[in-house]
Motif scaffolding. Sequence first.
Motif, PDB file in Angstrom:
ATOM      1  N   GLY A  39     -51.310  13.274 -37.345  1.00 30.85           N
ATOM      2  CA  GLY A  39     -50.327  13.504 -36.300  1.00 30.85           C
ATOM      3  C   GLY A  39     -49.039  12.734 -36.514  1.00 30.85           C
ATOM      4  N   ASP A  40     -49.147  11.514 -37.064  1.00 31.38           N
ATOM      5  CA  ASP A  40     -47.940  10.708 -37.283  1.00 31.38           C
ATOM      6  C   ASP A  40     -47.141  11.263 -38.458  1.00 31.38           C
ATOM      7  OD1 ASP A  40     -46.105   8.619 -36.943  1.00 31.38           O
ATOM      8  OD2 ASP A  40     -47.213   7.296 -38.293  1.00 31.38           O
ATOM      9  N   ALA A  41     -47.838  11.622 -39.532  1.00 31.68           N
ATOM     10  CA  ALA A  41     -47.142  12.161 -40.711  1.00 31.68           C
ATOM     11  C   ALA A  41     -46.354  13.419 -40.325  1.00 31.68           C
ATOM     12  CB  ALA A  41     -48.145  12.473 -41.815  1.00 31.68           C
ATOM     13  N   PHE A  99     -42.167  10.269 -45.095  1.00 29.99           N
ATOM     14  CA  PHE A  99     -42.707   9.818 -43.808  1.00 29.99           C
ATOM     15  C   PHE A  99     -44.182   9.409 -43.898  1.00 29.99           C
ATOM     16  CE2 PHE A  99     -39.107  12.444 -43.064  1.00 29.99           C
ATOM     17  CZ  PHE A  99     -38.456  11.852 -41.979  1.00 29.99           C
ATOM     18  N   ASP A 100     -44.468   8.171 -43.440  1.00 26.02           N
ATOM     19  CA  ASP A 100     -45.860   7.715 -43.268  1.00 26.02           C
ATOM     20  C   ASP A 100     -46.613   7.620 -44.594  1.00 26.02           C
ATOM     21  OD1 ASP A 100     -47.655   6.785 -41.269  1.00 26.02           O
ATOM     22  OD2 ASP A 100     -48.770   8.674 -41.354  1.00 26.02           O
ATOM     23  N   VAL A 101     -45.895   7.344 -45.672  1.00 23.42           N
ATOM     24  CA  VAL A 101     -46.503   7.293 -47.009  1.00 23.42           C
ATOM     25  C   VAL A 101     -46.469   5.847 -47.515  1.00 23.42           C
ATOM     26  CG1 VAL A 101     -46.291   8.056 -49.399  1.00 23.42           C
ATOM     27  CG2 VAL A 101     -45.838   9.672 -47.528  1.00 23.42           C
ATOM     28  N   ASP A 124     -41.852   4.145 -43.001  1.00 26.71           N
ATOM     29  CA  ASP A 124     -43.300   3.905 -43.035  1.00 26.71           C
ATOM     30  C   ASP A 124     -43.652   2.635 -42.275  1.00 26.71           C
ATOM     31  OD1 ASP A 124     -45.972   4.433 -43.840  1.00 26.71           O
ATOM     32  OD2 ASP A 124     -45.795   2.874 -45.354  1.00 26.71           O
ATOM     33  N   HIS A 125     -44.950   2.521 -41.963  1.00 26.86           N
ATOM     34  CA  HIS A 125     -45.410   1.327 -41.225  1.00 26.86           C
ATOM     35  C   HIS A 125     -46.724   0.783 -41.775  1.00 26.86           C
ATOM     36  CE1 HIS A 125     -48.401   3.496 -38.404  1.00 26.86           C
ATOM     37  NE2 HIS A 125     -48.058   4.335 -39.355  1.00 26.86           N
ATOM     38  N   HIS A 126     -47.037   1.089 -43.036  1.00 24.49           N
ATOM     39  CA  HIS A 126     -48.270   0.566 -43.628  1.00 24.49           C
ATOM     40  C   HIS A 126     -48.053  -0.838 -44.205  1.00 24.49           C
ATOM     41  CE1 HIS A 126     -49.277   4.892 -43.600  1.00 24.49           C
ATOM     42  NE2 HIS A 126     -50.499   4.445 -43.439  1.00 24.49           N
ATOM     43  N   ALA A 144     -46.233   3.362 -35.167  1.00 22.48           N
ATOM     44  CA  ALA A 144     -46.285   4.665 -35.837  1.00 22.48           C
ATOM     45  C   ALA A 144     -44.997   4.826 -36.636  1.00 22.48           C
ATOM     46  CB  ALA A 144     -46.405   5.804 -34.815  1.00 22.48           C
ATOM     47  N   THR A 145     -45.032   5.707 -37.623  1.00 28.16           N
ATOM     48  CA  THR A 145     -43.803   6.004 -38.365  1.00 28.16           C
ATOM     49  C   THR A 145     -42.771   6.644 -37.444  1.00 28.16           C
ATOM     50  OG1 THR A 145     -44.944   6.172 -40.486  1.00 28.16           O
ATOM     51  CG2 THR A 145     -42.878   7.373 -40.287  1.00 28.16           C
ATOM     52  N   SER A 146     -43.235   7.318 -36.396  1.00 27.20           N
ATOM     53  CA  SER A 146     -42.287   7.972 -35.488  1.00 27.20           C
ATOM     54  C   SER A 146     -41.392   6.963 -34.765  1.00 27.20           C
ATOM     55  CB  SER A 146     -43.011   8.866 -34.477  1.00 27.20           C
ATOM     56  OG  SER A 146     -43.768   8.099 -33.583  1.00 27.20           O
ATOM     57  N   THR A 174     -51.175   9.708 -31.460  1.00 29.92           N
ATOM     58  CA  THR A 174     -52.286   9.722 -32.427  1.00 29.92           C
ATOM     59  C   THR A 174     -52.423   8.359 -33.106  1.00 29.92           C
ATOM     60  OG1 THR A 174     -50.811  10.781 -34.037  1.00 29.92           O
ATOM     61  CG2 THR A 174     -52.340  12.197 -32.890  1.00 29.92           C
ATOM     62  N   ASP A 175     -51.314   7.763 -33.541  1.00 34.47           N
ATOM     63  CA  ASP A 175     -51.438   6.511 -34.299  1.00 34.47           C
ATOM     64  C   ASP A 175     -51.763   5.297 -33.430  1.00 34.47           C
ATOM     65  OD1 ASP A 175     -51.167   7.564 -36.837  1.00 34.47           O
ATOM     66  OD2 ASP A 175     -49.739   6.037 -37.480  1.00 34.47           O
ATOM     67  N   THR A 176     -51.584   5.405 -32.128  1.00 36.91           N
ATOM     68  CA  THR A 176     -51.986   4.294 -31.248  1.00 36.91           C
ATOM     69  C   THR A 176     -53.342   4.563 -30.605  1.00 36.91           C
ATOM     70  OG1 THR A 176     -50.826   5.292 -29.370  1.00 36.91           O
ATOM     71  CG2 THR A 176     -49.611   3.619 -30.641  1.00 36.91           C
TER      72      THR A 176
HETATM   73 MN    MN Z   1     -48.846   6.372 -39.367  1.00 39.54          MN
END
Ligand code: MN
Length: 339
Positions: A39-41, A99-101, A124-126, A144-146, A174-176
């Motif tokens: 969902g975040d991607a 995004f989100d990678v 990204d947020h990893h 989240a990346t968003s 989704t990410d939370t």
């Molecule tokens: Mn994410």
Amino acid sequence: MIDQSTGPAAEQWDAAVAAVRALGGDAEIQLVCHVSPDGDALGSMLGFALGLRRLGFTRVRATFPGEFRVPTPYAQLPGVAMLVPEQAAYRAPALVLVFDVAGESRLGGLAAQVAAAPVSVVLDHHASNTGFGTIQLVDPHAAATSVLAEELVTRLGVRLDAEIAECFYVALATDTGSFKFDLTTVAVHELAARLIATGLRPGDISRRIFDSRPFGAMKLTGEVLGRAVLDPAAAGGRGLVWTYATLADLARHEQPPYVLDTLIDPVRSVAEADVSVLVKQVAEGEWAVSLRSKGAVDVSRLAISQGGGGHRLAAGFTGHGEPGDLVDRVRRLLDDYLI
Ligand code: MN
Ligand code: AMP
Ligand code: MN
């Protein structure tokens, strides 16, 4: 690895804004998110894609590597018409946004195209982000990346509307884990409030994203949970619970792979275990290993040691062999990564 305890620096934001503003309205812009998008991607990427359209850019495509299958819960996201299979991605775009990678290994066959782009902005947020790309908007403390995508569209002068907001809201929710996880800060709720204020109906969105699945997926879940194993002695006595799902399980219930994406959630709810593992078959002898911890183990570092990545308490890697052997390996490694 990126060390960003306070989020992206002002120069990175300025560079990202300048990279977009430098483009003419007919420039080709390619957006990319990670393989097996969640969902975040998808939400951060499509929300941003819509933002670019609002700015007048006419050539905007979004894609992800691998089989072109959008999980049913996300198939109606606004902006989904801009999604194309990786084969239809722009060959030589003026700008790529990612995004989100966490790293190039999550870009599959698109890694070379991203590396060849004149400018690539990575949002990204990893914690495990490798620092690839020419401009990094990376914040491991972002929920989240968003969160980063919303900040960048806002800095570009886009006003949030209900379509953009729905994408970012799905990504954030989704990410939370529906605003349950540790990174659910005041700022996250303030962002959610701004998104909902555009006219969203959170109840409808949650039902579609979280509370709607085929009967077969429910039966499959029952079987996979039924074979879970609890090992209370693992992780220095903090406990491990694990299970696995095969391609045969999916076939028997006529389900697509994405239905396994959230199956770790009931597994990680087991009170007797700090660590939970779900081993998902992706091909003959190849497995996606999902790891979760409640705080005892840094599963991101464990996953990185196995060629994967993720967040401190939620991570994964790709492994080969048998599920039991993979879990044995994880069990042996847990003690090395106790927090
Ligand atoms: Mn994410
Ligand atoms: P999952 O268990 O698939 O829900 O993934 C949990 C987190 O770990 C997500 O943030 C993923 O991006 C990350 N992750 C999972 N598998 C990998 C992998 N093979 N390589 C890098 N990161 C991964
Ligand atoms: Mn993701």
